[in-house]
Design a protein around this motif. Structure first.
Motif: not given
Length: 307
Positions: A138-141, A284-287
């Motif tokens: 969610v936060l990213g790379p 995808a992260g929230m999933g």
């Protein structure tokens, strides 16, 4: 003596907490444009404690602590965690700071296991791993780049936040949620007053707008500032009160994983209020975050059925 674990009820409390806090925190950006973080904390505490005081006779609330030292220690730990978290925002990217704070569930497991001897089990370990991976997505790379010695500060905030959450059930089992809530706000209010006094005595150059949120000293409050701080105070009273209650009725290791849901909740309100959208990677992260919470809830339900 601790009460029986009520993980499903705690999950409901956390879901409502995340929905409320996700909404109110989206408006901090309006507060940050004209006032400072320290004035925000001090003003919000004054409003929150006033609201709590007004509610005492009508709802029959109990504010007197059973163990004053335990409540003071827990409040100081949680308050310090928040001060470190917001302080780190002054010189670190938001993604790194947020990722550091969300290491809290890992520290909850470690402290629960090695300090209190609680069994943690493979399901909970898997849930923590899934949830933290979801947070990173969610936060990213950028959450993994630019790490330095300074980046240890948000991790320290995560460790202290974890300890404060464990203290809710381990140190303060007989305290009312409103007692712990008052202690939490009082600690932040004290830190806010200290910050305001320091910046008034030793003023620094303050960037314009929201960029000056952390460095801005006391200013004359506008009607807009007071309104949005009141919204924050009222929302935080209910939301944080429910979060505290969740940690009182269920194991901290389970509840800390459920807290990951605040990221999807904040993203939802950002989309509803500001029209901000998320990438496929973030979805995808929230999933994964939802899957982590579902693992905890389903495991708790299976254990309840078995009993």
């Amino acid at each position: 003596m601790q009460a029986p674990d009520k993980t499903l009820a705690a999950a409901g409390c956390i879901l409502i907490y995340a929905t409320i806090i996700g909404f109110t925190d989206n408006y901090v950006r309006l507060i940050a444009v004209e006032a400072g973080l320290w004035q925000f904390h001090a003003t919000r505490t004054a409003m929150a404690l006033a609201l709590l005081g007004l509610a005492v006779p009508f709802l029959g609330l109990r504010l007197r602590p059973v163990n004053g030292r335990a409540v003071l220690a827990r409040s100081a730990i949680h308050g310090t965690a928040m001060v470190i978290y917001f302080g780190a925002l002054a010189f670190l990217p938001v993604a790194i700071v947020a990722a550091g704070l969300f290491t809290a569930p890992i520290f909850v497991l470690l402290i629960s296991r090695f300090a209190y001897g609680h069994a943690i089990g493979p399901v909970r370990i898997l849930a923590v791993g899934l949830g933290f991976l979801g947070v990173i997505l969610v936060l990213g790379p950028q959450a993994l780049s630019g790490a330095s010695l300074a980046a240890v500060l948000p991790v320290a905030a995560g460790a202290m936040y974890a300890l404060g959450n464990i203290a809710t059930r381990e140190w303060c089992p007989q305290e009312s949620a409103e007692t712990l809530l008052a202690g939490f706000f009082a600690a932040l209010g004290v830190f806010g007053l200290i910050g305001m006094a320091a910046l008034a005595l030793w003023p620094v150059a303050v960037p314009a707008g929201a960029d000056g949120f952390l460095l801005r000293g006391p200013v004359w409050p506008s009607a807009g500032f007071l309104f949005w701080v009141f919204v924050q105070a009222a929302g935080s009273l209910l939301g944080v009160g429910l979060m505290i209650r969740a940690y009182q009725i269920a194991d901290a290791g389970r509840v800390s994983v459920l807290e990951y849901v605040i990221l999807p909740a904040s993203a939802f309100w950002s989309w509803m209020i500001w029209g901000e959208t998320l990438s496929v990677q973030a979805w995808a992260g929230m999933g994964l975050i939802v899957a982590a919470g579902a693992l905890i809830a389903l495991r708790a339900r299976a254990q309840a059925v078995a009993v």
